[in-house]
Structures are given as structure tokens and as C-alpha cells.
Write an enzyme that holds these catalytic residues in place. Structure first.
Site, PDB file in Angstrom:
ATOM      1  N   LYS A 259      58.383  11.322   1.518  1.00  0.00           N
ATOM      2  CA  LYS A 259      59.044  12.713   2.049  1.00  0.00           C
ATOM      3  C   LYS A 259      60.398  12.569   2.373  1.00  0.00           C
ATOM      4  O   LYS A 259      61.024  11.431   2.676  1.00  0.00           O
ATOM      5  CB  LYS A 259      58.411  13.137   3.290  1.00  0.00           C
ATOM      6  CG  LYS A 259      57.059  13.930   3.199  1.00  0.00           C
ATOM      7  CD  LYS A 259      56.768  14.569   4.470  1.00  0.00           C
ATOM      8  CE  LYS A 259      55.307  14.833   4.596  1.00  0.00           C
ATOM      9  NZ  LYS A 259      54.826  16.048   3.538  1.00  0.00           N
ATOM     10  N   ARG A 333      43.548  15.606   2.596  1.00  0.00           N
ATOM     11  CA  ARG A 333      42.002  15.901   1.876  1.00  0.00           C
ATOM     12  C   ARG A 333      41.166  14.629   1.669  1.00  0.00           C
ATOM     13  O   ARG A 333      40.186  14.920   1.645  1.00  0.00           O
ATOM     14  CB  ARG A 333      42.429  16.962   0.824  1.00  0.00           C
ATOM     15  CG  ARG A 333      43.232  16.232  -0.230  1.00  0.00           C
ATOM     16  CD  ARG A 333      43.884  17.058  -1.304  1.00  0.00           C
ATOM     17  NE  ARG A 333      45.080  17.975  -0.748  1.00  0.00           N
ATOM     18  CZ  ARG A 333      45.731  18.873  -1.186  1.00  0.00           C
ATOM     19  NH1 ARG A 333      45.218  19.264  -2.534  1.00  0.00           N
ATOM     20  NH2 ARG A 333      46.853  19.385  -0.830  1.00  0.00           N
TER      21      ARG A 333
HETATM   22  N1  BES Z   1      50.886  17.273   6.361  1.00  0.00           N
HETATM   23  C1  BES Z   1      51.280  17.688   5.114  1.00  0.00           C
HETATM   24  C2  BES Z   1      51.152  19.223   5.068  1.00  0.00           C
HETATM   25  C3  BES Z   1      52.494  19.811   5.964  1.00  0.00           C
HETATM   26  C4  BES Z   1      53.622  20.274   5.615  1.00  0.00           C
HETATM   27  C5  BES Z   1      52.106  20.117   7.547  1.00  0.00           C
HETATM   28  C6  BES Z   1      54.615  20.692   6.347  1.00  0.00           C
HETATM   29  C7  BES Z   1      53.202  20.547   8.196  1.00  0.00           C
HETATM   30  C8  BES Z   1      54.220  20.871   7.648  1.00  0.00           C
HETATM   31  C9  BES Z   1      50.449  17.373   3.989  1.00  0.00           C
HETATM   32  O1  BES Z   1      49.760  16.091   3.912  1.00  0.00           O
HETATM   33  C10 BES Z   1      51.182  17.370   2.664  1.00  0.00           C
HETATM   34  O2  BES Z   1      52.262  16.727   2.438  1.00  0.00           O
HETATM   35  N2  BES Z   1      51.041  18.199   1.811  1.00  0.00           N
HETATM   36  C11 BES Z   1      51.630  18.568   0.413  1.00  0.00           C
HETATM   37  C12 BES Z   1      50.572  18.664  -0.258  1.00  0.00           C
HETATM   38  C13 BES Z   1      51.217  18.562  -1.843  1.00  0.00           C
HETATM   39  C14 BES Z   1      51.669  17.235  -2.116  1.00  0.00           C
HETATM   40  C15 BES Z   1      50.242  18.896  -2.753  1.00  0.00           C
HETATM   41  C16 BES Z   1      52.557  19.911   0.799  1.00  0.00           C
HETATM   42  O3  BES Z   1      52.056  20.850   1.674  1.00  0.00           O
HETATM   43  O4  BES Z   1      53.435  19.881   0.582  1.00  0.00           O
HETATM   44 ZN    ZN Z   2      51.189  14.827   3.158  1.00  0.00          ZN
END
Ligand code: BES
Ligand code: ZN
Ligand code: ZN
Length: 483
Positions: A259, A333
Site C-alpha cells: 500500500k 478473504r
Molecule cells: N483491509 C483492506 C480493506 C480496507 C481498506 C479496510 C480501507 C479499511 C480501509 C483489505 O485487505 C484490502 O486491502 N482490500 C482491497 C482489496 C483489493 C485489493 C481487491 C481494497 O479494498 O482495496
Molecule cells: Zn489488504
């Protein structure tokens, strides 16, 4: 002790919760009677009291959440002014019967809000002073409908519910250098060790034996190994087993799909689901609830490193499904898949999974309400519990047509959808593949509701503790309800 039953009203502040139509001793602007509003009436002599008025809105529209928020707002305002004690004043008038909220629920909600309103995460403050506690006096004469014993019971239940929520808040607010997977395990084990909860922690070889490959692969880049915590509380062993499954990523750096951004400190809150489950168990155990529940908390740190899972790796699960991890940031997931397979293996008849799973759920629903997918009856029950608790949920569709988005050229499934649309739905569809019949299941995506971004009724910005009361109350609906 923050709440006290006492006839003596000799405190510097008296709190008057006011309805729209309620008589009051001083002239007061109408807006102050609205929910979310308040006003001070300062005394002119030392013998007099300062009066704090807080609006409850219209009597016939009163809900428990408005009371909780009024309690929280009062606590925080009085604390900010530096007082150490206040008295709650109940004015009983001839319109009393117009509220549908029963008296004991009213008081419980007020105290819950009061205690949560005083919560703060001050562990890392040094120069800035932590605010002081404020004691609340409740006068038994104001509550003629209840005996002293009943009043004490109401206070106790409110304290238990607030404590479980605050446990969840403490965990979510913690920093990832402190709260790494090892600490998370230690914290949970320590918390439940002297209770009737049977604790099992799977790590290392035990994860391998059980093919919990989601956890193993997601946690592979971290110096802190992943683990699965199982907490079994048998308040009534004759009841069918309900499972609560929480995503516990102590920091989601995205893994190799790292990230980026100016401030990504919110990634420490990616164990909000795990915290909700731990908080719910705390409430159930403290209340000695007659339930049969198992909590499964999947703990890992998703960071890049030479050993970290590479994008496109294949993860195989013991139910025979193979997954191509096209994006290592869609890690939640994968660890939920392990947990749900395990829940079915334990013989759970129902599973509620809760996770900060997608940024997309926030785009769909905003930060005030979480999304819920899955079994209609469970959903209906959770939605109504959530409305009562101010932990709101909105039913979302499991769109079968979107399943094709999870197609992989190399494995049975991809861990991300092929389009950039409806990411929260494709995530739910992914998880559904790991739920074995006849276990009933719902999935809650609380990525939006894990934190307040600004001041809210019963908290400042920071972790909400969302889910702790919700899950505890949901499990308690099963008390006398043999499936
Ligand atoms: N933990 C994150 C989701 C998240 C994002 C929680 C912002 C709280 C605030 C999750 O693991 C993630 O990174 N999801 C991605 C999925 C994508 C790569 C398909 C997302 O939501 O962007
Ligand atoms: Zn993630
Ligand atoms: Zn995540």
C-alpha cells in the site's frame, strides 16, 4: 467505579435530559431539545448547581441510540469542563407513557453511552494530560419502577457491555509495533485465561497440519508468525454451536502489493473484526450467558519481505479449492476462508464472519453503516439488533452473476474481481465458496464502521468498537432458541 447509586444529589453538576415537550425551570431555546444538542446553565453561587441540559428530541421518536448518544455527549462535555462528579436528574411528567422505550432499557442505554463517552486511548500521551474520570450519580428515587437490585443489575449490564466495547476499541487503537500477531494472541489468551473459556491456539506446525494455508501464506512475510485463536465458551452445551469469525490482520501493508499513501496508519485497524469478536466473547462471558459459542480469530501481519507471498501464487485449501492470489492486498478473504472451513469442521450450525474487508464497502455505504451478506434470517436478526445498538447494518446482495469475476486462468478462483466495480460484493462471493452446508452463514464488512473520523455521540475520533455488542446480542438471541 464510575457509576454510583446514591440518594444524595450534592454534586456540582446536575444533568437534565430534555424532550421536546418537557417542562423546564428555565427558558430554553427549542433547538437545545433536539438530539445532539446541549446547553449549560451556570450557577451564580457556590451552593447552587451547574445545570447541563441535553436534548432527547421528540418523545415518540425516541430510540435507544439517541439516549446512548445523549449520555455520551453529557459525559464528554462534563469531563471537558473538569468536573469529577455529576448527578443524573429524571423529571417524571404526565407525558411519560408516550415513550416506547422501557425504563430499564433507557437507563442502561444512558449508562452505556456515558461510559463509552468517557473512553479515551491515552496510553501514549506524555506531555498532554489525559482527561479525568467523571463519576455519575444515579438516584434510586428517580426510578420508582425499579428496585435497588434491579437498578444495580442495569448498571452492571451496561458496564459489561461498555467494557467489551472498550476492549475492542483498545485493540483497534493500538499501534502495530505493539500489537503484532504474537501480542494479539498473548492479549486474547491472557484476557480469557481465568474464565470458563476453552482456549486453543494453532500456530506453526498446527496450522500446516490443518492446511490453514491462507494464514500461512498471508503471514509469510512477517517476523511475527500467524495464528488461529479458538475460544470456546459453553454457557449451555446443549445448544447448537454458533461461530464468530474475525479477521485479525494486525497491520495490512498490502503484502507484496504494498500500500502507498501519505498516511496509512489506518491499516493498523485491519483487526477490527477480531477485536469485535474478542469484545463479544468478553460480554458473553462476563454476563455468564447461557449460550454455546466458538470464536475463531485469524491473526497475521500482511507485510512484504523476501519470504512474503508473491502475487499470482496459488493457495490451496483443504476443501479442495485452489486460489490464485492475484493481489496480495486482498488477504482478508484468504484468512477468513481458513476460519470458515474450520468453523464447519467444529460442527458450527451458524457462522458470522466480521472483517474490515474492503475499501469498497465504504464507497457503497459510507462510514456509518456496515454491509451484511448471506442467510436472510440471520441477516434480519442482526439488522434489528444493530438498529437497537447503534451498530447499523445494511443487507447487500450476493449477486450470482458476478461470480464469473472471480475466474482465474490458473486456479479455481482468483482472490480479486476482474473489474474495479462492486469489490465488496465479489469479496462476499469469494468467501461464500468456503462455507460448507448445512452451516448457515453471514458476512459483515465493517471496513467503514471500524472508526469514527470525527467526534461522535459517545466517542471522539478513533476506534468505534463496532461489532462487540452486536455479536454478543446476536448470540444471546439464541439462548432459549434451539435450532
Ligand atoms: N483491509 C483492506 C480493506 C480496507 C481498506 C479496510 C480501507 C479499511 C480501509 C483489505 O485487505 C484490502 O486491502 N482490500 C482491497 C482489496 C483489493 C485489493 C481487491 C481494497 O479494498 O482495496
Ligand atoms: Zn489488504
Ligand atoms: Zn486487509
Amino acid at each position: 467505579m464510575q457509576i454510583m447509586l446514591k440518594s444524595d444529589r450534592n454534586t456540582a453538576v446536575h444533568i437534565y435530559p430534555l424532550y421536546k415537550d418537557q417542562k423546564f425551570m428555565y427558558p430554553i431555546r427549542d433547538e437545545i431539545r433536539n438530539t445532539g444538542r446541549s446547553a449549560w446553565f451556570r450557577s451564580r453561587s457556590v451552593e447552587d448547581k451547574d445545570i447541563f441540559v441535553v436534548g432527547l428530541g421528540e418523545r415518540n421518536k425516541l430510540g435507544l441510540e439517541a439516549i446512548r448518544r445523549a449520555g455520551g455527549l453529557s459525559a464528554r462535555s462534563i469531563q471537558k469542563e473538569g468536573f469529577s462528579e455529576a448527578s443524573l436528574v429524571r423529571v417524571i411528567d404526565d407525558q411519560e407513557s408516550c415513550t416506547e422505550v422501557c425504563v430499564s432499557d433507557w437507563l442502561q442505554a444512558w449508562i452505556e453511552g456515558w461510559l463509552l463517552g468517557l473512553y479515551g486511548f491515552h496510553k501514549y500521551r506524555t506531555f498532554t494530560q489525559s482527561p479525568k474520570e467523571v463519576l455519575l450519580r444515579i438516584h434510586p428515587e428517580d426510578w420508582p419502577e425499579m428496585t435497588d437490585l434491579e437498578l444495580r443489575q442495569v448498571i452492571k449490564v451496561a458496564e459489561i457491555r461498555a467494557a467489551g466495547t472498550m476492549l475492542a476499541r483498545d485493540m483497534v487503537n493500538e499501534t502495530p509495533d505493539y500489537l503484532h500477531p504474537g501480542r494479539m494472541v498473548e492479549w486474547v489468551v491472557d484476557h480469557f485465561k481465568d474464565t470458563p473459556v476453552k482456549i486453543t491456539v494453532y500456530s506453526g506446525e498446527q496450522l500446516k497440519e490443518r492446511q490453514m494455508n491462507g494464514l500461512l501464506k498471508v503471514g509469510a512475510g512477517s517476523v511475527h508468525p500467524p495464528a488461529m485463536i479458538e475460544l470456546h465458551y459453553e454457557g449451555d452445551a446443549s445448544l447448537p454451536l454458533i461461530s464468530l469469525v474475525g479477521k485479525g490482520i494486525t497491520f495490512d501493508m498490502g503484502g507484496m502489493n504494498v500500500k502507498s499513501g501519505k498516511d496509512i496508519s489506518d491499516a493498523r485497524m485491519d483487526m477490527g473484526g477480531a477485536a469485535a469478536v474478542a469484545g463479544a466473547m468478553d460480554i458473553l462471558v462476563s454476563q455468564q450467558a447461557k449460550v454455546n459459542v466458538v470464536a475463531l480469530i485469524a491473526v497475521a501481519e500482511n507485510v512484504p519481505d523476501a519470504h512474503a507471498m508473491l502475487p499470482s501464487s496459488i493457495v490451496s485449501f483443504p476443501n479442495g479449492i485452489t486460489v490464485q492470489a492475484a493481489n496480495t492486498d486482498a488477504e482478508g478473504r484468504l484468512v477468513l476462508a481458513d476460519s470458515l472451513i474450520h468453523a464447519a469442521a467444529l460442527g458450527a450450525v451458524e457462522a458470522v464472519d466480521i472483517a474490515t474487508l474492503t475499501g469498497n464497502v465504504g464507497q457503497a455505504l459510507g462510514l456509518g453503516i456496515a454491509g451484511i451478506w448471506g442467510d436472510a434470517t440471520m441477516t434480519q436478526c442482526l439488522v434489528s439488533v444493530g438498529e437497537r445498538n447503534g451498530e447499523r447494518l445494511w443487507p447487500m446482495p450476493l449477486m450470482d452473476e458476478y461470480e464469473s469475476e472471480l475466474h482465474s486462468d490458473y486456479a479455481d478462483l482468483s482472490n480479486i474481481g476482474s473489474s474495479s466495480l462492486a469489490g465488496a460484493i465479489t469479496a462476499a462471493l469469494f468467501i461464500r465458496r468456503f462455507v460448507k452446508e448445512p452451516m448457515k452463514w453471514v458476512h459483515i464488512d465493517m471496513a467503514g464502521t471500524v472508526q469514527y473520523k470525527g467526534d461522535a455521540g459517545y466517542s471522539a475520533s478513533g476506534a468505534t468498537g463496532y461489532g462487540a455488542r452486536l455479536l454478543a446480542d446476536y448470540v444471546m438471541t439464541k439462548k432459549n432458541n434451539k435450532i
